[in-house]
Design a protein around this motif. Structure first.
Motif, mmCIF file in Angstrom:
data_model
loop_
_atom_site.group_PDB
_atom_site.id
_atom_site.type_symbol
_atom_site.label_atom_id
_atom_site.label_comp_id
_atom_site.label_asym_id
_atom_site.label_seq_id
_atom_site.Cartn_x
_atom_site.Cartn_y
_atom_site.Cartn_z
ATOM 1 N N SER A 21 0.845 -1.198 0.000
ATOM 2 C CA SER A 21 0.000 0.000 0.000
ATOM 3 C C SER A 21 0.873 1.238 0.000
ATOM 4 N N THR A 22 0.456 2.244 -0.746
ATOM 5 C CA THR A 22 1.078 3.551 -0.602
ATOM 6 C C THR A 22 0.667 4.127 0.752
ATOM 7 N N ASN A 60 6.351 6.652 -1.876
ATOM 8 C CA ASN A 60 5.255 6.017 -2.623
ATOM 9 C C ASN A 60 5.709 5.584 -4.014
ATOM 10 N N ASP A 61 6.614 6.339 -4.620
ATOM 11 C CA ASP A 61 7.153 5.928 -5.926
ATOM 12 C C ASP A 61 7.915 4.611 -5.799
ATOM 13 N N THR A 108 5.413 1.767 -5.394
ATOM 14 C CA THR A 108 4.766 1.468 -6.680
ATOM 15 C C THR A 108 5.706 0.725 -7.614
ATOM 16 N N ASN A 109 6.948 1.180 -7.705
ATOM 17 C CA ASN A 109 7.912 0.551 -8.618
ATOM 18 C C ASN A 109 8.263 -0.871 -8.190
ATOM 19 N N SER A 122 6.331 -2.843 -6.468
ATOM 20 C CA SER A 122 5.156 -3.693 -6.692
ATOM 21 C C SER A 122 5.143 -4.201 -8.133
ATOM 22 N N LYS A 123 5.607 -3.366 -9.051
ATOM 23 C CA LYS A 123 5.695 -3.787 -10.460
ATOM 24 C C LYS A 123 6.827 -4.785 -10.655
ATOM 25 N N LEU A 166 -1.085 -4.023 -5.376
ATOM 26 C CA LEU A 166 -0.896 -2.698 -4.788
ATOM 27 C C LEU A 166 -2.243 -2.035 -4.532
ATOM 28 N N ASP A 205 -3.528 1.669 -3.840
ATOM 29 C CA ASP A 205 -3.113 3.076 -3.832
ATOM 30 C C ASP A 205 -3.949 3.792 -2.770
ATOM 31 N N GLN A 229 -4.892 7.443 -3.181
ATOM 32 C CA GLN A 229 -6.046 7.704 -4.040
ATOM 33 C C GLN A 229 -7.348 7.387 -3.312
#
Length: 604
Positions: A266-267, A348-349, A352-353, A355-356, A362, A364, A367
């Protein structure tokens, strides 16, 4: 040949000495057992495990620090019907300031348990306040040993001031490899002996009176943990924090992937709208800046691009006028804040990266929160202060993870899916715990860093006589005049006597989190569900109670639930079965007559 043998002996002797020393120290009971989980033997029950309450001492040099964590019991031997979730993180995961049923892991467990009544749902909270990714990495192997079906990670705010962080008072430098090596060695009693000896001989002498930090007895944990109060954006320490987080999270995800354990990342979320920067340079020619801001002059933006407080003021100026500009400048204010209790966006970047990179699910959360916030900017509507969610905020997190699990198909058969509205109405957090959490926040906001003049001090305790039963009981818990358990017992009996069955049910559900091995608390919940005519829930709670502690009361309660749901044969078979086993229960007809009398009384 003799030379080779001599060299081998020369190498082995120190290792043998260390091995013998380690054995002697363990036999003698020296040092701390830093296993993450300890066994809890309970008479006439299967063995349970619980998080080691002393584990925080591994990460904090000063054992006087009070670092919170939850104590979630789970089965030592995982059964076929068990679905085990482990949650990793820091104070938000622990549930600060509400704890108990106010943490998102427990809200998630409550909802999953009702969605999958035939499963033994375990949500194990391994969060500890004031720790960061080093602690999460260090726990990973112990978590893998427990064979979780899912791991949830919410972390990132404490990379600078959490234990061993880049700007923390509890640190061993900025070399991640050395810190990870230190944590690995810390499990050895011989290493603990050497470390303790070193501190006794050298550490106290090395401190100058002017450099000594205030203790937690005189100020907040937040201040005790801070060494670098000014960490400029993109500075060396700033980059060190990002690198330690990236390296640790990468290793954590690699370990889980190696063992085929699903992970949901999670972010992280910050209060940007209603928390001004803790430490900012003064605004040069503030009057000129305010004039430029009122005129929407480009000069205001230029000043705000380099000054945290100017960016915050400009962002607030744009609220309700220009949403994109308000969001941009309020986020910038957080980024430029020298005191880094809120994670920078690059955290958070990284999440996210990675998680990819590992094809990891993920959420967000940023959001999710923005979609529920005024002006799409996270503020006091969902947060208690700078990073910790309020009850609704914690619920949103539980909701997001619950729905992500459904989306991923992590468990089959979601026919009992509980939607947002139903779950929100039935949040398992008592009003008493909610009020007590607010008392904690009120005191926090009178402390450093909210009031910089309070450095090294604690505010006077909040001590106001409440106007309601819940307020008075919350104040008594806060003042340590009564234990939480006793307060819940009083609350349950009071609500029950007042026929406030919904509040009594919430108390019982909160007690279930604390005592999942005790049939009595499920029985309390089942009785309240019968009163509320929530018969499916009553069936669930009495089934759990009957499994843990089969007696005439739980059996008859389950039979009543079956009857009210039209499951006549199940009720008859249940009563017949327990009678054959010697349990003294009433007959099906007697219970049915009692239920009919209750119906007649209500209709009159």
């Amino acid at each position: 040949m003799k030379k080779i043998v001599f060299k081998i002996v020369a190498v082995c002797l120190p290792l043998l000495f260390l091995l013998l020393l380690e054995i002697v120290l363990r036999v003698a009971g020296y040092g701390e057992d830093y296993q993450l989980f300890h066994k809890v033997p309970i008479e006439n029950k299967p063995d349970y495990l619980v998080m080691n309450k002393r584990i925080a001492g591994k990460y904090f040099k000063d054992n006087g620090l009070r670092s919170d964590n939850q104590a979630d019991l789970f089965l030592k031997t995982k059964t076929d019907s068990t679905f085990r979730v482990v949650v990793q993180g820091a104070s938000t995961v622990v549930g600060f300031p509400f704890y108990r049923g106010g943490s998102f892991p427990r809200m998630l467990k409550h909802r999953l348990s009702l969605t999958f009544p035939d499963k033994n749902i375990e949500v194990i909270n391994t969060g500890i306040t004031a720790v960061n990714s080093y602690t999460l990495w260090d726990m990973t192997d112990d978590i893998i040993e427990q064979k979780p079906d899912l791991v949830i990670i919410y972390a990132g705010h404490n990379e600078y001031y959490g234990a061993l962080g880049a700007g923390s008072s509890i640190s061993y430098g900025s070399h991640p490899f050395l810190i990870r090596t230190y944590l690995s060695l810390k499990k050895l009693r011989s290493f603990q002996l050497f470390e303790n000896t070193y501190y006794k001989l050298f550490a106290s002498d090395a401190k100058e009176p002017s450099s000594q930090k205030p203790s937690e007895r005189s100020t907040t944990l937040m201040e005790v943990m801070v060494k670098e109060q000014r960490i400029p954006f993109d500075s060396e320490v700033y980059r060190d924090g990002l690198e330690q987080f990236k390296g640790n999270l990468d290793k954590i995800l690699a370990s889980y992937q190696k063992h085929d354990i699903p992970v949901i990342l999670s972010t992280v979320v910050s209060n940007e709208k209603d928390i001004e920067p803790f430490i900012s340079d003064p605004i040069e020619n503030k009057d000129s800046f305010q004039a430029a801001m009122e005129k929407n002059s480009p000069e205001a933006g230029i000043i705000a691009s380099k000054n945290a407080m100017a960016a915050f003021m400009l962002g607030r100026h744009y609220l309700g006028k220009n949403q994109d500009s308000a969001k941009r400048y309020l986020k910038l204010a957080k980024e430029l804040d020298f005191l880094r209790f809120r994670a920078p966006e690059e955290i958070n970047d990284i999440i996210t990266n990675l998680s990819k990179k590992y094809n990891t699910a993920l959420v967000d959360m940023s959001q999710v929160y923005m979609s529920q916030s005024v002006h799409n900017i996270v503020g006091d509507e969902l947060m208690t202060e700078h990073v910790h969610p309020n009850i609704k905020g914690q619920f949103l997190m539980a909701d997001a993870f619950y729905n992500k699990m459904r989306e991923l198909g992590i468990m089959d058969n979601w026919e009992n899916y509980i939607d947002y509205v139903e779950a929100f109405v039935n949040i398992p957090t008592t009003q008493i715990d909610s009020i007590q959490g607010k008392l904690v926040v009120d005191e926090l906001k009178k402390s450093w860093p909210y009031d910089m003049d309070m450095s090294g001090k604690r505010p006077a305790p909040t001590n106001s006589q409440g106007s309601s039963f819940e307020e008075n009981l919350a104040q008594d818990i806060h003042d340590k005049k009564i234990t939480w358990d006793n307060a819940m017992a009083i609350a349950f009996n009071t609500y029950k006597a007042d026929k406030n069955y919904q509040s009594a049910l919430t108390v019982a559900e909160t007690l279930i989190f604390e005592y999942p091995e005790q049939g009595r608390v499920y029985q309390m919940a089942g009785n309240m569900c019968l009163e509320l005519e929530e018969f499916e829930k009553a069936e669930y709670y009495f089934s759990k109670s009957n499994y843990l502690d089969k007696n005439s009361t739980t059996t008859e309660g389950l039979a009543k639930a079956y009857m009210m749901l039209g499951k006549t044969k199940l009720a008859q078979d249940l009563l017949s079965s327990v009678k054959k086993n010697g349990l003294d229960v009433r007959s099906f007809d007697e219970i049915q007559q009692e239920l009919q009398k209750e119906k007649d009384t209500i209709s009159e």
